[in-house]
Design a protein around this motif. Structure first.
Motif, PDB file in Angstrom:
ATOM      1  N   LEU A  38      -6.026  -3.265   4.016  1.00 56.18           N
ATOM      2  CA  LEU A  38      -4.773  -3.996   3.856  1.00 56.18           C
ATOM      3  C   LEU A  38      -3.743  -3.454   4.841  1.00 56.18           C
ATOM      4  O   LEU A  38      -3.927  -2.387   5.434  1.00 56.18           O
ATOM      5  N   ARG A  40      -1.153  -1.628   6.874  1.00 58.84           N
ATOM      6  CA  ARG A  40      -0.775  -0.206   6.965  1.00 58.84           C
ATOM      7  C   ARG A  40      -1.843   0.756   6.414  1.00 58.84           C
ATOM      8  O   ARG A  40      -1.556   1.931   6.162  1.00 58.84           O
ATOM      9  N   ALA A  41      -3.065   0.289   6.204  1.00 57.74           N
ATOM     10  CA  ALA A  41      -4.103   1.164   5.651  1.00 57.74           C
ATOM     11  C   ALA A  41      -4.571   2.208   6.660  1.00 57.74           C
ATOM     12  O   ALA A  41      -5.105   3.251   6.269  1.00 57.74           O
ATOM     13  N   THR A  44      -5.722   0.632  12.885  1.00 55.39           N
ATOM     14  CA  THR A  44      -5.512   0.860  14.312  1.00 55.39           C
ATOM     15  C   THR A  44      -5.722   2.329  14.665  1.00 55.39           C
ATOM     16  O   THR A  44      -6.361   2.652  15.675  1.00 55.39           O
ATOM     17  N   VAL A  45      -5.216   3.214  13.837  1.00 51.64           N
ATOM     18  CA  VAL A  45      -5.363   4.646  14.103  1.00 51.64           C
ATOM     19  C   VAL A  45      -6.841   5.037  14.008  1.00 51.64           C
ATOM     20  O   VAL A  45      -7.357   5.790  14.841  1.00 51.64           O
ATOM     21  N   THR A 106      -0.133  -4.125  13.757  1.00 55.53           N
ATOM     22  CA  THR A 106      -0.830  -5.237  14.406  1.00 55.53           C
ATOM     23  C   THR A 106      -1.153  -6.252  13.317  1.00 55.53           C
ATOM     24  O   THR A 106      -1.460  -5.861  12.199  1.00 55.53           O
ATOM     25  N   LYS A 336      -5.781   8.863   5.402  1.00 52.22           N
ATOM     26  CA  LYS A 336      -4.618   9.756   5.373  1.00 52.22           C
ATOM     27  C   LYS A 336      -4.845  10.968   4.459  1.00 52.22           C
ATOM     28  O   LYS A 336      -3.909  11.456   3.824  1.00 52.22           O
ATOM     29  N   ASP A 338      -5.183  13.818   5.202  1.00 51.93           N
ATOM     30  CA  ASP A 338      -4.460  15.005   5.692  1.00 51.93           C
ATOM     31  C   ASP A 338      -3.128  15.194   4.963  1.00 51.93           C
ATOM     32  O   ASP A 338      -2.463  16.203   5.145  1.00 51.93           O
ATOM     33  N   HIS A 339      -2.758  14.224   4.112  1.00 50.89           N
ATOM     34  CA  HIS A 339      -1.550  14.403   3.299  1.00 50.89           C
ATOM     35  C   HIS A 339      -1.815  15.294   2.094  1.00 50.89           C
ATOM     36  O   HIS A 339      -0.902  15.615   1.350  1.00 50.89           O
ATOM     37  N   ALA A 376      -9.206  11.535   7.331  1.00 50.85           N
ATOM     38  CA  ALA A 376      -7.998  11.308   8.125  1.00 50.85           C
ATOM     39  C   ALA A 376      -8.491  11.101   9.543  1.00 50.85           C
ATOM     40  O   ALA A 376      -9.114  11.994  10.122  1.00 50.85           O
ATOM     41  N   ALA A 377      -8.261   9.903  10.094  1.00 52.13           N
ATOM     42  CA  ALA A 377      -8.722   9.623  11.449  1.00 52.13           C
ATOM     43  C   ALA A 377      -8.006  10.540  12.429  1.00 52.13           C
ATOM     44  O   ALA A 377      -8.591  11.014  13.400  1.00 52.13           O
ATOM     45  N   ALA A 380      -2.585  15.034  10.932  1.00 58.44           N
ATOM     46  CA  ALA A 380      -1.217  15.309  11.374  1.00 58.44           C
ATOM     47  C   ALA A 380      -0.654  16.588  10.747  1.00 58.44           C
ATOM     48  O   ALA A 380       0.490  16.950  11.009  1.00 58.44           O
TER      49      ALA A 380
HETATM   50  N1  LIG Z   1      -1.170  11.416   8.635  1.00 58.97           N
HETATM   51  C1  LIG Z   1      -1.843  10.327   8.941  1.00 58.97           C
HETATM   52  N2  LIG Z   1      -1.215   9.144   8.917  1.00 58.97           N
HETATM   53  C2  LIG Z   1      -1.928   8.045   9.241  1.00 58.97           C
HETATM   54  C3  LIG Z   1      -3.294   8.089   9.616  1.00 58.97           C
HETATM   55  N3  LIG Z   1      -3.708   6.837   9.863  1.00 58.97           N
HETATM   56  C4  LIG Z   1      -2.638   6.041   9.663  1.00 58.97           C
HETATM   57  N4  LIG Z   1      -1.557   6.758   9.292  1.00 58.97           N
HETATM   58  C5  LIG Z   1      -0.215   6.267   8.925  1.00 58.97           C
HETATM   59  O1  LIG Z   1      -0.351   4.927   8.483  1.00 58.97           O
HETATM   60  C6  LIG Z   1       0.401   4.049   9.314  1.00 58.97           C
HETATM   61  C7  LIG Z   1      -0.374   2.788   9.522  1.00 58.97           C
HETATM   62  O2  LIG Z   1      -1.499   3.050  10.340  1.00 58.97           O
HETATM   63  P1  LIG Z   1      -2.143   1.891  11.243  1.00 58.97           P
HETATM   64  O3  LIG Z   1      -3.394   2.439  11.854  1.00 58.97           O
HETATM   65  O4  LIG Z   1      -1.148   1.267  12.118  1.00 58.97           O
HETATM   66  O5  LIG Z   1      -2.527   0.905  10.065  1.00 58.97           O
HETATM   67  P2  LIG Z   1      -3.039  -0.593  10.203  1.00 58.97           P
HETATM   68  O6  LIG Z   1      -4.003  -0.778   9.079  1.00 58.97           O
HETATM   69  O7  LIG Z   1      -3.544  -0.876  11.578  1.00 58.97           O
HETATM   70  O8  LIG Z   1      -1.689  -1.356   9.894  1.00 58.97           O
HETATM   71  P3  LIG Z   1      -1.295  -2.878  10.285  1.00 58.97           P
HETATM   72  O9  LIG Z   1      -1.649  -3.067  11.722  1.00 58.97           O
HETATM   73  O10 LIG Z   1       0.159  -2.931   9.991  1.00 58.97           O
HETATM   74  O11 LIG Z   1      -2.101  -3.727   9.339  1.00 58.97           O
HETATM   75  C8  LIG Z   1       0.671   4.818  10.587  1.00 58.97           C
HETATM   76  O12 LIG Z   1       1.848   4.368  11.189  1.00 58.97           O
HETATM   77  C9  LIG Z   1       0.767   6.245  10.077  1.00 58.97           C
HETATM   78  O13 LIG Z   1       2.045   6.476   9.527  1.00 58.97           O
HETATM   79  C10 LIG Z   1      -3.927   9.383   9.629  1.00 58.97           C
HETATM   80  O14 LIG Z   1      -5.136   9.530   9.935  1.00 58.97           O
HETATM   81  N5  LIG Z   1      -3.156  10.455   9.282  1.00 58.97           N
END
Ligand SMILES: Nc1nc2c(ncn2[C@@H]2O[C@H](COP(=O)(O)OP(=O)(O)OP(=O)(O)O)[C@@H](O)[C@H]2O)c(=O)[nH]1
Ligand SMILES: [Mg+2]
Length: 487
Positions: A38, A40-41, A44-45, A106, A336, A338-339, A376-377, A380
Motif C-alpha cells: 500500500l 508508503r509501504a 521504491t526504497v 510514486t 522498516k 530498522d525502527h 529494512a531495505a 537508517a
Molecule cells: N527507516 C526506513 N524507512 C523506510 C524504509 N523504506 C521506506 N522507508 C520510509 O517509508 C517511506 C516510503 O517509502 P517508499 O519506498 O517511497 O514507499 P512506496 O511504497 O514506494 O510509497 P508510494 O510510492 O508513496 O506508494 C520513505 O519515505 C521512508 O520514510 C527502510 O528500509 N527504512
C-alpha cells in the motif's frame, strides 16, 4: 456461474499473452517479480536497495548464489514493455545516497530489467533475467471487485463504513447518502457529490492517525489521468443485494459507472500486469498500524486476506495451468524493521506471520509457497542500550526527519537521537486483542508505540567505490524470491 462472453474474450487474451511470454521464457529464463504494497509501504526504497546491492556488491550473506560468488555480474538492461514507465533507479539512488533523502512518492506502475550472469552448481554459465514490476497495492485490492456486483460492493462498503473509527469519518458522506433515493432519476450533481464525499472519507481513513488499509476502489485516492472521469464518479448507495435498478435511475447510473471502473481500470491491470507475474513480494508497513491502534491492525489483516484472495483468482486461468503455474512464491515482508531493536525483529515477523496465517485460512488458500520476513531495505538506524534509572533500555539511534515530533520536541533533521519506540510483545496475540493504545484513540505522547521517521543513513565512502547500503534481512528476501532459480 457460466462464463460470459466478456470472460471468454478476456481468457483468450490472457492465453495469447501467456503463450508469448512462455515462448520467450524458453530461450531466456525470466522471472517476473511483482513488488507491491500500500501507499508508503516502502516499494521504491526496496527496489532501489535490491538493485543497488546486486549491481554494486552489497553484503548479502544469506543470499547463497551471491555469497558463494556464483553470481558473476548483474546489470540493468532495457525493459521488455514499451508502454510501462521505467523505474527511475538512478534518480532514486542519487536521492538516497547523495542527498540522504528518501525518494519521492510514486503513484504509477513501473518496471526495470536486471540481467544476472551466474554459474550453476554444476559449473555451467547461465543468465537469469529478472523483470521487476512496481505497482501500487491499492490496485491489487481492486481485483476482488471483479467478482462483485455493484449491489454487493455497496452493501459491503456501507457495512464497513459503519464500524469502529470509520463511522465517525464517514459522517458527512452518510448524511448525504440519507438524502438520496436510489430509485430517483439519475443526476450528475448527486453522483459528483457522492463520489467526492466518499473519496473524502477514504482519504480520512488513510490518514496516519487511522492508517486503514482496506480502501477500494484504489483509484479514488490515486486517480492519475482518470481524474474527473465518469468511471471514477460513483459511490455506494443504500440498495438491496437482489434488487434491480430502475431504468434511468441514479442506481442504474452508479452501477454503470462501477462496471466502467472495472472495464477501464481493473481488467486491464489484471490482464496486462498481474496475470503475468511469477513471484510476488507484498510489503507491509505494520509499524504504521501499531502507531495508529488496534483497529488499523485488524484492517490490515482484512486487507491481507483480500490480497491473498487475489492470488487465488490469479491461478484460475486456463493456459497458466497448461504451461506454467504463475505466481508460485509470495513473500510478505514487514518493512522498516530498522525502527525496532533487533530483539523485536522476530516479534515483528511473528505478528505478520499471525496476520497472514489467519488471512490464508479465511481465503482457503492453497497453491504458492508463502513466507514472511521482517526487513529494512535500507537501515537508517544503529542500536544502543540507554540507561534510564536502573533499567537498561534497548534503544535505536537515528536522525529523525525534519519536522518529526516526539514528547513535545520537534526535530531539525540534522540531530541524531536515541529513542525507545516500544517493545513488541512476545505473543503477537496480545496485539490483536486490542489492548494497546494508538493515535486513533489517544493523544500522541500517551500511545504505546511511537515510530518516528528517520533520515537515510550517512554512508562512509571508501575511495571511489560506491558505498554499500546497510540493510536488515534483504538477503533473506532475495534467497526466497529468486535463490531457487539460480541453482
Ligand atoms: N527507516 C526506513 N524507512 C523506510 C524504509 N523504506 C521506506 N522507508 C520510509 O517509508 C517511506 C516510503 O517509502 P517508499 O519506498 O517511497 O514507499 P512506496 O511504497 O514506494 O510509497 P508510494 O510510492 O508513496 O506508494 C520513505 O519515505 C521512508 O520514510 C527502510 O528500509 N527504512
Ligand atoms: Mg513508490
Amino acid at each position: 456461474m457460466a462464463p460470459g462472453f466478456r470472460d471468454i474474450v478476456e481468457e483468450a487474451r490472457l492465453s495469447v499473452r501467456a503463450l508469448l511470454d512462455y515462448g520467450d521464457g524458453l530461450f531466456h529464463p525470466t522471472v517476473r517479480l511483482g513488488v507491491t504494497g500500500l501507499s508508503r509501504a516502502g516499494k521504491t526504497v526496496f527496489i532501489t536497495a535490491l538493485i543497488h546491492g546486486l549491481t554494486r556488491g552489497g553484503r548479502f550473506p544469506v543470499f547463497e548464489p551471491f555469497a558463494t560468488g556464483r553470481i558473476a555480474r548483474a546489470g540493468l538492461e532495457p525493459q521488455p514493455d514499451d508502454a510501462v514507465p521505467r523505474f527511475d533507479y538512478e534518480n532514486h539512488v542519487c536521492t538516497l545516497i547523495e542527498q540522504q533523502r528518501w525518494p519521492n512518492s510514486t503513484v504509477d506502475i513501473s518496471e526495470l530489467r536486471l540481467v544476472i550472469d551466474y554459474q550453476r552448481h554444476n559449473g555451467a554459465d547461465r543468465t537469469l533475467t529478472l523483470d521487476i514490476v512496481d505497482y501500487p497495492g491499492e490496485w491489487l485490492l481492486d481485483l476482488p471487485l471483479l467478482n462483485k456486483s455493484y449491489e454487493q460492493w455497496s452493501i459491503e462498503s456501507l457495512a464497513l463504513s459503519r464500524e469502529g473509527p470509520r463511522a465517525k469519518l464517514a459522517g458527512p458522506w452518510h448524511n448525504h447518502l440519507a438524502t438520496l433515493n436510489a430509485g430517483d432519476r439519475e443526476n450528475e450533481q448527486s453522483a459528483l457529490a457522492s463520489a467526492r464525499l466518499f473519496t473524502d472519507y477514504l482519504r480520512a481513513c488513510r490518514d496516519e492517525r487511522f492508517a486503514m488499509s482496506l480502501l477500494p476502489p484504489g483509484r479514488f485516492l490515486m486517480p492519475g489521468n482518470l481524474k474527473g472521469s465518469p468511471a471514477l464518479t460513483f459511490a455506494p448507495l443504500d440498495v438491496a443485494a437482489a434488487g434491480t435498478a430502475p431504468d434511468g435511475s441514479l442506481w442504474a447510473m452508479m452501477r454503470r459507472r462501477y462496471e466502467a471502473y472495472k472495464d477501464v481500470v481493473v481488467r486491464p491491470f489484471f490482464r496486462d500486469h498481474f496475470a503475468r507475474l511469477d513471484r510476488q513480494i507484498v510489503l507491509v508497513d505494520a509499524l504504521a498500524a501499531f502507531n495508529a491502534g488496534p483497529e488499523a491492525l485488524h484492517d490490515l489483516e482484512a486487507a491481507l486476506a483480500g490480497i491473498l484472495d487475489c492470488f487465488r483468482i490469479g491461478r484460475g486461468t486456463l493456459l497458466s495451468h497448461l504451461f506454467r503455474p504463475r505466481i508460485d512464491r509470495i513473500l510478505f515482508a514487514a518493512t522498516k524493521a530498522d525502527h525496532l531493536h533487533h530483539s523485536s525483529h522476530d516479534r515483528l515477523e511473528a505478528v505478520l506471520r499471525r496476520t497472514v496465517a489467519k488471512a490464508a485460512d479465511r481465503a482457503e488458500y492453497a497453491g504458492a509457497a508463502i513466507d514472511v520476513v521482517a526487513l529494512a531495505a535500507v537501515r537508517a538506524t544503529r542500536e544502543a542500550t540507554v540507561a534510564r534509572g536502573r533499567d537498561r533500555l534497548p534503544s535505536i539511534l537515528g536522525t529523525p526527519a525534519c519536522g518529526e515530533v516526539s514528547n513535545g520536541e520537534t526535530f531539525d533533521g540534522e540531530t541524531e537521537v536515541a529513542t525507545f519506540p516500544g517493545d513488541l510483545p512476545a505473543d503477537p496475540q496480545q496485539l490483536f486483542e486490542g489492548t494497546f493504545r494508538g493515535l486513533s484513540s489517544t493523544p500522541s505522547g500517551n500511545t504505546d508505540f511511537r515510530f518516528l521517521r528517520f533520515r537515510p543513513p550517512r554512508l562512509e565512502r571508501a575511495g571511489d567505490e560506491a558505498p554499500v547500503l546497510p540493510h536488515i534481512r534483504l538477503d533473506r528476501a532475495l534467497q526466497f524470491l529468486i535463490g531457487d532459480r539460480l541453482q
